[in-house]
Write a protein that holds these residues in place. Structure first.
Motif, PDB file in Angstrom:
ATOM      1  N   GLN A 109       0.828  -1.131  -0.075  1.00 45.51           N
ATOM      2  CA  GLN A 109       0.016   0.096  -0.183  1.00 45.51           C
ATOM      3  C   GLN A 109       0.807   1.204   0.008  1.00 45.51           C
ATOM      4  OE1 GLN A 109      -3.527   0.297   2.473  1.00 45.51           O
ATOM      5  NE2 GLN A 109      -2.866  -1.695   3.327  1.00 45.51           N
ATOM      6  N   ALA A 110       1.854   1.311   0.787  1.00 50.18           N
ATOM      7  CA  ALA A 110       2.846   2.346   0.948  1.00 50.18           C
ATOM      8  C   ALA A 110       3.395   2.642  -0.484  1.00 50.18           C
ATOM      9  CB  ALA A 110       3.741   2.255   2.050  1.00 50.18           C
ATOM     10  N   ASP A 111       4.013   1.519  -1.064  1.00 50.05           N
ATOM     11  CA  ASP A 111       4.635   1.893  -2.442  1.00 50.05           C
ATOM     12  C   ASP A 111       3.669   2.356  -3.672  1.00 50.05           C
ATOM     13  OD1 ASP A 111       7.338   0.681  -2.173  1.00 50.05           O
ATOM     14  OD2 ASP A 111       6.465  -1.155  -1.564  1.00 50.05           O
ATOM     15  N   HIS A 112       2.468   1.891  -3.489  1.00 45.38           N
ATOM     16  CA  HIS A 112       1.402   2.475  -4.308  1.00 45.38           C
ATOM     17  C   HIS A 112       1.037   3.982  -3.978  1.00 45.38           C
ATOM     18  CE1 HIS A 112       0.633  -1.297  -6.261  1.00 45.38           C
ATOM     19  NE2 HIS A 112       0.157  -1.950  -5.251  1.00 45.38           N
ATOM     20  N   ALA A 113       0.986   4.191  -2.726  1.00 51.10           N
ATOM     21  CA  ALA A 113       0.700   5.664  -2.354  1.00 51.10           C
ATOM     22  C   ALA A 113       1.934   6.549  -2.929  1.00 51.10           C
ATOM     23  CB  ALA A 113       0.437   5.692  -0.795  1.00 51.10           C
ATOM     24  N   LEU A 114       3.064   6.089  -2.715  1.00 51.27           N
ATOM     25  CA  LEU A 114       4.365   6.904  -3.133  1.00 51.27           C
ATOM     26  C   LEU A 114       4.190   7.025  -4.504  1.00 51.27           C
ATOM     27  CD1 LEU A 114       6.589   8.388  -2.110  1.00 51.27           C
ATOM     28  CD2 LEU A 114       7.938   6.531  -2.391  1.00 51.27           C
ATOM     29  N   GLU A 115       4.076   6.032  -5.336  1.00 55.46           N
ATOM     30  CA  GLU A 115       4.052   6.082  -6.728  1.00 55.46           C
ATOM     31  C   GLU A 115       2.772   7.045  -7.299  1.00 55.46           C
ATOM     32  OE1 GLU A 115       3.232   2.145  -8.189  1.00 55.46           O
ATOM     33  OE2 GLU A 115       5.187   1.364  -7.743  1.00 55.46           O
ATOM     34  N   ASP A 116       1.551   6.867  -6.495  1.00 55.95           N
ATOM     35  CA  ASP A 116       0.551   8.089  -6.810  1.00 55.95           C
ATOM     36  C   ASP A 116       1.088   9.499  -6.409  1.00 55.95           C
ATOM     37  OD1 ASP A 116      -1.026   6.126  -7.637  1.00 55.95           O
ATOM     38  OD2 ASP A 116      -2.163   6.056  -5.691  1.00 55.95           O
ATOM     39  N   ALA A 117       1.661   9.666  -5.369  1.00 54.79           N
ATOM     40  CA  ALA A 117       2.264  10.982  -5.016  1.00 54.79           C
ATOM     41  C   ALA A 117       3.231  11.422  -6.104  1.00 54.79           C
ATOM     42  CB  ALA A 117       3.004  10.883  -3.519  1.00 54.79           C
ATOM     43  N   PHE A 118       4.218  10.466  -6.360  1.00 49.23           N
ATOM     44  CA  PHE A 118       4.985  10.927  -7.235  1.00 49.23           C
ATOM     45  C   PHE A 118       4.551  11.154  -8.837  1.00 49.23           C
ATOM     46  CE2 PHE A 118       8.794  10.364 -10.350  1.00 49.23           C
ATOM     47  CZ  PHE A 118       9.785  10.608  -9.581  1.00 49.23           C
ATOM     48  N   SER A 119       3.588  10.503  -9.182  1.00 48.99           N
ATOM     49  CA  SER A 119       2.838  10.946 -10.388  1.00 48.99           C
ATOM     50  C   SER A 119       2.253  12.243 -10.277  1.00 48.99           C
ATOM     51  CB  SER A 119       1.947   9.738 -10.857  1.00 48.99           C
ATOM     52  OG  SER A 119       2.623   8.520 -10.960  1.00 48.99           O
ATOM     53  N   GLY A 120       1.246  12.482  -9.070  1.00 47.64           N
ATOM     54  CA  GLY A 120       0.710  13.543  -8.979  1.00 47.64           C
ATOM     55  C   GLY A 120       1.776  14.858  -9.050  1.00 47.64           C
ATOM     56  N   VAL A 121       3.075  14.762  -8.602  1.00 43.76           N
ATOM     57  CA  VAL A 121       4.008  15.891  -8.667  1.00 43.76           C
ATOM     58  C   VAL A 121       4.309  16.063 -10.036  1.00 43.76           C
ATOM     59  CG1 VAL A 121       6.275  16.724  -8.110  1.00 43.76           C
ATOM     60  CG2 VAL A 121       4.854  15.694  -6.410  1.00 43.76           C
ATOM     61  N   LEU A 122       4.669  14.895 -10.989  1.00 48.30           N
ATOM     62  CA  LEU A 122       5.062  14.898 -12.155  1.00 48.30           C
ATOM     63  C   LEU A 122       3.798  15.701 -13.101  1.00 48.30           C
ATOM     64  CD1 LEU A 122       6.530  11.433 -13.004  1.00 48.30           C
ATOM     65  CD2 LEU A 122       7.708  13.553 -13.078  1.00 48.30           C
ATOM     66  N   MET A 123       2.498  15.312 -12.772  1.00 50.46           N
ATOM     67  CA  MET A 123       1.342  15.853 -13.418  1.00 50.46           C
ATOM     68  C   MET A 123       1.388  17.539 -13.091  1.00 50.46           C
ATOM     69  SD  MET A 123      -1.576  13.033 -13.137  1.00 50.46           S
ATOM     70  CE  MET A 123      -2.792  14.008 -13.966  1.00 50.46           C
ATOM     71  N   LEU A 124       1.508  17.724 -11.771  1.00 50.65           N
ATOM     72  CA  LEU A 124       1.578  19.183 -11.518  1.00 50.65           C
ATOM     73  C   LEU A 124       2.630  19.970 -12.261  1.00 50.65           C
ATOM     74  CD1 LEU A 124       0.318  21.178  -9.794  1.00 50.65           C
ATOM     75  CD2 LEU A 124       1.818  20.789  -8.046  1.00 50.65           C
ATOM     76  N   ARG A 125       3.655  19.280 -12.398  1.00 53.05           N
ATOM     77  CA  ARG A 125       4.955  19.925 -13.175  1.00 53.05           C
ATOM     78  C   ARG A 125       4.563  20.174 -14.621  1.00 53.05           C
ATOM     79  NH1 ARG A 125      10.635  17.372 -13.438  1.00 53.05           N
ATOM     80  NH2 ARG A 125       9.492  15.947 -14.851  1.00 53.05           N
ATOM     81  N   ALA A 126       3.823  19.310 -15.028  1.00 50.83           N
ATOM     82  CA  ALA A 126       3.473  19.128 -16.501  1.00 50.83           C
ATOM     83  C   ALA A 126       2.515  20.343 -16.799  1.00 50.83           C
ATOM     84  CB  ALA A 126       2.916  17.788 -17.155  1.00 50.83           C
ATOM     85  N   ALA A 127       1.511  20.376 -15.633  1.00 50.37           N
ATOM     86  CA  ALA A 127       0.552  21.222 -16.084  1.00 50.37           C
ATOM     87  C   ALA A 127       0.851  22.609 -15.923  1.00 50.37           C
ATOM     88  CB  ALA A 127      -0.570  21.414 -14.840  1.00 50.37           C
ATOM     89  N   ALA A 128       1.707  23.093 -14.924  1.00 48.81           N
ATOM     90  CA  ALA A 128       2.302  24.447 -14.661  1.00 48.81           C
ATOM     91  C   ALA A 128       3.269  24.633 -16.172  1.00 48.81           C
ATOM     92  CB  ALA A 128       3.651  24.298 -13.844  1.00 48.81           C
ATOM     93  N   GLU A 129       3.975  23.692 -16.782  1.00 45.67           N
ATOM     94  CA  GLU A 129       4.665  23.936 -17.969  1.00 45.67           C
ATOM     95  C   GLU A 129       3.461  24.430 -19.185  1.00 45.67           C
ATOM     96  OE1 GLU A 129       8.133  21.808 -21.141  1.00 45.67           O
ATOM     97  OE2 GLU A 129       7.182  20.693 -19.075  1.00 45.67           O
ATOM     98  N   LEU A 130       2.588  23.561 -19.216  1.00 42.27           N
ATOM     99  CA  LEU A 130       1.384  23.786 -20.291  1.00 42.27           C
ATOM    100  C   LEU A 130       0.887  25.134 -19.912  1.00 42.27           C
ATOM    101  CD1 LEU A 130      -0.590  20.477 -20.524  1.00 42.27           C
ATOM    102  CD2 LEU A 130       0.942  21.508 -22.281  1.00 42.27           C
ATOM    103  N   VAL A 131       0.673  25.749 -18.776  1.00 44.12           N
ATOM    104  CA  VAL A 131       0.082  26.939 -18.606  1.00 44.12           C
ATOM    105  C   VAL A 131       1.316  27.976 -18.872  1.00 44.12           C
ATOM    106  CG1 VAL A 131      -0.566  28.744 -16.779  1.00 44.12           C
ATOM    107  CG2 VAL A 131      -1.402  26.370 -16.913  1.00 44.12           C
ATOM    108  N   ARG A 132       2.275  27.887 -18.473  1.00 45.71           N
ATOM    109  CA  ARG A 132       3.533  28.652 -18.970  1.00 45.71           C
ATOM    110  C   ARG A 132       3.790  29.078 -20.421  1.00 45.71           C
ATOM    111  NH1 ARG A 132       9.260  26.399 -18.963  1.00 45.71           N
ATOM    112  NH2 ARG A 132       8.170  25.470 -20.697  1.00 45.71           N
ATOM    113  N   ASP A 133       3.299  27.916 -21.242  1.00 44.92           N
ATOM    114  CA  ASP A 133       3.618  28.201 -22.623  1.00 44.92           C
ATOM    115  C   ASP A 133       2.386  28.801 -23.122  1.00 44.92           C
ATOM    116  OD1 ASP A 133       5.896  26.734 -22.504  1.00 44.92           O
ATOM    117  OD2 ASP A 133       5.413  24.725 -23.009  1.00 44.92           O
ATOM    118  N   ALA A 134       1.060  28.385 -22.567  1.00 49.56           N
ATOM    119  CA  ALA A 134      -0.084  28.801 -23.146  1.00 49.56           C
ATOM    120  C   ALA A 134      -0.241  30.396 -22.809  1.00 49.56           C
ATOM    121  CB  ALA A 134      -1.366  28.328 -22.281  1.00 49.56           C
TER     122      ALA A 134
END
Length: 231
Positions: A109-134
């Motif tokens: 469970q802990a591994d999955h939670a960490l993977e989800d958190a890691f993916s969430g940070v990646l998505m947040l960074r990608a979203a910020a990059e999209l807004v910056r470019d837009a």
């Protein structure tokens, strides 16, 4: 029309454009009923931060995400890949199963939670990059660099009013000049002034004439472009 404050504008335009076709009058009634909500939403657009401010904030978010991604990984490679910080994994397990953190580690469970958190940070960074470019779409050429397209919502309202005028009058956009008064004139100028004043803007007739001519020129080269006067 239920919204009585807009009845004077409705009647004034019907009279000024001499609308007699019931279909055109009905269309104008539908349009004028939309103007309050349109003006409110587009006025909100005018309050959005300048592109430079938004881009700077997105850059800070991206930098923070990069730092967080680096911090939640261990410096010791495992099979050629960085591994999660063990203490962080245990902290997640303690949140998932406070009474028995080890069970969350054992069953993954802990591994999955960490993977989800890691993916969430990646998505947040990608979203910020999209807004910056837009935000690049909200700047225009200016002397010495770029500038913010001021009053974007007002410009949208102006262009919408041009479309309404063409729809209810069956006339192409255009203006005339009153030699006696030395001011712009014509049904379109009066229509725009009536509508914009009702929405809280106070452009002069000459400013409207200049803006209409600029809009006509822009539409000839790009139908998606519009040019509106500064309010």
């Amino acid at each position: 029309m239920q919204d009585e404050p807009w009845r004077p504008l409705f009647d004034a335009v019907v009279d000024r454009l001499q609308l007699s076709d019931p279909i055109k009058i009905a269309a104008w009634r539908l349009y004028v009923e939309q103007l309050p909500a349109l003006a409110a939403s587009q006025a909100a657009i005018n309050q959005t931060p300048a592109p430079s401010a938004t881009r700077d904030r997105m850059k800070r978010i991206m930098t923070a995400c990069n730092a967080l991604l680096e911090a939640i990984q261990d410096d010791t490679p495992q099979g050629g890949h960085l591994r999660p910080v063990p203490q962080l994994l245990w902290g997640l397990a303690a949140q998932l199963t406070p009474d028995d953190p080890n069970s969350a580690i054992i069953d993954g469970q802990a591994d999955h939670a960490l993977e989800d958190a890691f993916s969430g940070v990646l998505m947040l960074r990608a979203a910020a990059e999209l807004v910056r470019d837009a935000e690049a779409d909200r700047v225009a050429s200016g002397v010495g660099g770029t500038r913010h397209k001021a009053a974007a919502g007002y410009h949208m309202t102006f262009d919408f009013l041009l479309d309404i005028y063409e729809a209810i009058s069956d006339r192409p956009p255009g203006t005339s000049w009153d030699d006696m008064s030395g001011a712009a004139s014509g049904p379109l100028v009066h229509f725009l002034q009536l509508c914009l004043q009702a929405l809280g803007y106070t452009p002069t007739k000459n400013a409207l004439r200049t803006a209409v001519r600029r809009a006509i020129k822009a539409r000839r080269t790009d139908p998606n472009k519009s040019a509106a006067p500064q309010s």
